[in-house]
Write a protein that holds these residues in place. Structure first.
Motif, short mmCIF file in Angstrom:
data_model
loop_
_atom_site.label_atom_id
_atom_site.label_comp_id
_atom_site.label_asym_id
_atom_site.label_seq_id
_atom_site.Cartn_x
_atom_site.Cartn_y
_atom_site.Cartn_z
N ALA A 249 0.94 -1.72 -0.03
CA ALA A 249 -0.09 0.27 -0.12
C ALA A 249 0.14 1.31 -0.27
N GLY A 250 1.81 0.95 -0.11
CA GLY A 250 3.05 2.33 0.01
C GLY A 250 2.97 2.81 1.37
N LEU A 251 3.53 2.06 2.10
CA LEU A 251 3.66 2.16 3.50
C LEU A 251 5.35 1.93 3.28
N GLN A 252 6.31 2.49 4.44
CA GLN A 252 7.97 2.16 4.25
C GLN A 252 7.58 1.44 6.03
N THR A 253 8.53 0.08 6.18
CA THR A 253 8.30 -0.53 7.46
C THR A 253 9.20 -0.15 8.00
N VAL A 254 9.02 0.70 9.26
CA VAL A 254 9.95 0.57 10.07
C VAL A 254 10.55 0.11 11.19
N GLY A 255 11.43 -0.76 11.68
CA GLY A 255 11.78 -1.00 12.34
C GLY A 255 11.95 -0.49 14.13
N LEU A 256 12.12 -0.68 15.28
CA LEU A 256 12.98 0.00 16.05
C LEU A 256 13.92 -1.37 17.01
N ALA A 257 15.49 -1.57 16.96
CA ALA A 257 16.28 -1.94 17.49
C ALA A 257 17.26 -1.18 18.24
N GLY A 258 17.37 -1.96 19.30
CA GLY A 258 18.66 -1.49 19.88
C GLY A 258 19.76 -1.84 19.01
N ASP A 259 19.77 -2.39 18.30
CA ASP A 259 20.94 -3.39 16.89
C ASP A 259 20.98 -2.69 15.77
N GLY A 260 20.31 -1.20 15.14
CA GLY A 260 19.15 -0.74 14.08
C GLY A 260 20.78 -0.39 13.20
N ASP A 261 20.19 -0.74 12.20
CA ASP A 261 21.17 0.11 10.76
C ASP A 261 21.52 2.16 11.29
N VAL A 262 20.41 2.41 11.18
CA VAL A 262 20.87 3.75 11.26
C VAL A 262 20.27 4.97 12.66
N ASP A 263 20.89 5.70 13.71
CA ASP A 263 20.40 6.26 14.32
C ASP A 263 18.75 7.03 13.91
N LEU A 264 17.86 6.30 15.12
CA LEU A 264 16.49 7.31 15.23
C LEU A 264 16.45 8.51 13.66
N HIS A 265 17.05 9.78 14.53
CA HIS A 265 17.70 10.89 13.95
C HIS A 265 17.93 11.46 13.22
N GLU A 266 18.57 10.64 12.74
CA GLU A 266 19.09 10.62 10.88
C GLU A 266 17.84 9.73 9.71
N TYR A 267 16.69 9.28 10.18
CA TYR A 267 16.12 8.52 9.53
C TYR A 267 15.50 9.24 8.58
N ASP A 268 15.48 9.60 7.29
CA ASP A 268 14.48 11.11 6.56
C ASP A 268 12.85 10.22 5.69
N GLY A 269 12.70 9.53 6.09
CA GLY A 269 11.34 8.98 5.66
C GLY A 269 10.31 9.30 6.22
N PHE A 270 10.65 9.33 7.69
CA PHE A 270 9.67 9.88 8.54
C PHE A 270 8.10 10.47 8.32
N ALA A 271 8.05 11.67 7.07
CA ALA A 271 7.42 12.30 7.13
C ALA A 271 6.69 11.62 6.19
N ASP A 272 7.11 10.87 5.11
CA ASP A 272 5.91 9.68 4.02
C ASP A 272 5.52 8.82 5.14
N ALA A 273 4.68 7.85 4.72
CA ALA A 273 3.84 6.92 4.98
C ALA A 273 4.60 5.97 5.46
N VAL A 274 4.54 6.02 6.96
CA VAL A 274 4.80 4.48 7.52
C VAL A 274 4.29 3.67 8.09
N ALA A 275 4.48 2.43 8.63
CA ALA A 275 4.48 1.44 9.67
C ALA A 275 5.65 1.18 10.56
#
Length: 326
Positions: A249-275
Motif C-alpha cells: 500500500a506504499g508504507l515504509q516499514t520501519v523497525g525499532l531495535a537496539g542494534d538497528g542500522d541507522v540512528d533514529l534522528h538520521e532516518y529521513d523517511g518519517f514524513a512519508d507513509a510509515v508503519a
C-alpha cells in the motif's frame, strides 16, 4: 521289450518327468517380484506409524494443543471480570466499556465506610450500568480464587479492527499514514502505554498479532487513559503478512531495535507513509518480522543502559515522526 533306462528322456530319477528341462512359457507375476525386490522405501518416522507409541503420544499432544487453542479462543470471546476496588474505580474513571458492576451482598450498604466502593457505585450509576449483588461464595467462584475485595467490573471483549481498516482510516484523515505494529508484546500495560502515545502523536492505529501477544484487556484499556476509545487497535492473524500488505500500500516499514542500522534522528523517511514496528520486551523483533522491515533504526542511548522499555522507545520514535511531519 522294455525301454532302455539309459536312453535320453527315460531317466528314472525321482522327481524327473518327461520333457523336463525344455523351455516352455510360464505365467508372469505382473511385476510383483520386481516390486518386492524394490522394497517399500524409507521407513516412516515413528510418529507416522499407525499404532506406534510415538504416534499415540504425538496425537495426544496435538489434541492438547487444540484444546488449549479452543480454551484461549473462548477466553477471548468471553467478558473479562476486572477485580479490586482501585482497578474498578480507575477503569470507570477512564470510561472503559463495561456491561455490569458486581458487588458482594452487603458491600453496597457499607459504601460510606469505603470511598472507593462508593465512588464506583456513583460512576456506574452515572453511566447507567446494571448493579448486580452476589453472595461472597458465588463471587469467589466467579473470581476463580483471585483477590476481589468484594467488587468487580464486567468488561466486554474488545472489538478488534482488521489491519486493512487502519489504511482506510488513514486515507480518510488526509494525512500520511502512520501505523504502529507491536511484535509479541505480552504486558498489557505496555500495550496500553503505546496506544496512549500513538493517539498523542496522531497515529492512525495499532496492530497486534493474534497469537503470542497480549490483547486489549481491561488493564491495557486502563493504562491507555482513555486513548483506546479514540484509536483503533487491529489484530493480525499473521503480522509479517500484514506488514507486507502495508508495504504494497506504499508504507515504509520501519523497525525499532537496539542494534538497528541507522540512528533514529538520521532516518529521513518519517514524513512519508510509515508503519513503525516495535518488538517484544527483552527479545525485540522476531526474525520474520525483522525481515519485513525496510529499515531498522536505533535510539542512541548511553552505553551504561542496556535497553529501553518498549513503550518508552515507541513514544520516543513517535515523537520523532511527529517532529518530522511538522
Amino acid at each position: 521289450m522294455g525301454a532302455d533306462p539309459l536312453m535320453a528322456g527315460n531317466s528314472q530319477r525321482r522327481g524327473r518327468t518327461t520333457g523336463a528341462g525344455k523351455k516352455t512359457a510360464t505365467a508372469g507375476t505382473g511385476g510383483k517380484n520386481r516390486r518386492s525386490l524394490a522394497g517399500r522405501g524409507a521407513t516412516p518416522p515413528a510418529e507416522q506409524r499407525y499404532g506406534h507409541p510415538a504416534q499415540r503420544k504425538a496425537q495426544a499432544q496435538e489434541r492438547q494443543r487444540a484444546d488449549r487453542a479452543r480454551a484461549r479462543q473462548r477466553a477471548e470471546e468471553a467478558p473479562e471480570l476486572l477485580l479490586g476496588r482501585n482497578p474498578v474505580v480507575e477503569a470507570l474513571r477512564a470510561q472503559i466499556p463495561a456491561t455490569a458492576l458486581y458487588v458482594v451482598t452487603g458491600d453496597t450498604t457499607r459504601g460510606g465506610t469505603d470511598e472507593r466502593i462508593a465512588e464506583a457505585l456513583a460512576l456506574a450509576a452515572d453511566r447507567g450500568l446494571p448493579l448486580l449483588e452476589v453472595g461472597k461464595g458465588e463471587f469467589d467462584r466467579m473470581a476463580q480464587g483471585a483477590l476481589h475485595q468484594g467488587i468487580g467490573l464486567q468488561v466486554p471483549p474488545y472489538d478488534y479492527a482488521h489491519p486493512d481498516d487502519l489504511l482506510d482510516i488513514a486515507r480518510d484523515s488526509g494525512r500520511a499514514p502512520l501505523i504502529v505494529a507491536m511484535d509479541g508484546v505480552t504486558d498489557p500495560r505496555n500495550l496500553g502505554a503505546v496506544v496512549r502515545s500513538a493517539a498523542a502523536f496522531d497515529a492512525h492505529g495499532v496492530v497486534v498479532p493474534q497469537r503470542r501477544a497480549v490483547g486489549m484487556t481491561a488493564s491495557a484499556w486502563r493504562t491507555s487513559a482513555g486513548a483506546a476509545a479514540r484509536l483503533r487497535v487491529a489484530r493480525a492473524v499473521n503480522l509479517p503478512r500484514a506488514l507486507a500488505a502495508y508495504q504494497d500500500a506504499g508504507l515504509q516499514t520501519v523497525g525499532l531495535a537496539g542494534d538497528g542500522d541507522v540512528d533514529l534522528h538520521e532516518y529521513d523517511g518519517f514524513a512519508d507513509a510509515v508503519a513503525l514496528v516495535v518488538g517484544a520486551e527483552g527479545t525485540g523483533l522476531s526474525r520474520l518480522v525483522r525481515e519485513k522491515c525496510d529499515v531498522v533504526v536505533r535510539i542512541p542511548i548511553s552505553r551504561d543502559t542496556e535497553s529501553l522499555n518498549v513503550s518508552v522507545a515507541a513514544g520516543i520514535a513517535l515523537y520523532q515522526v511527529a517532529a518530522a511531519r511538522r
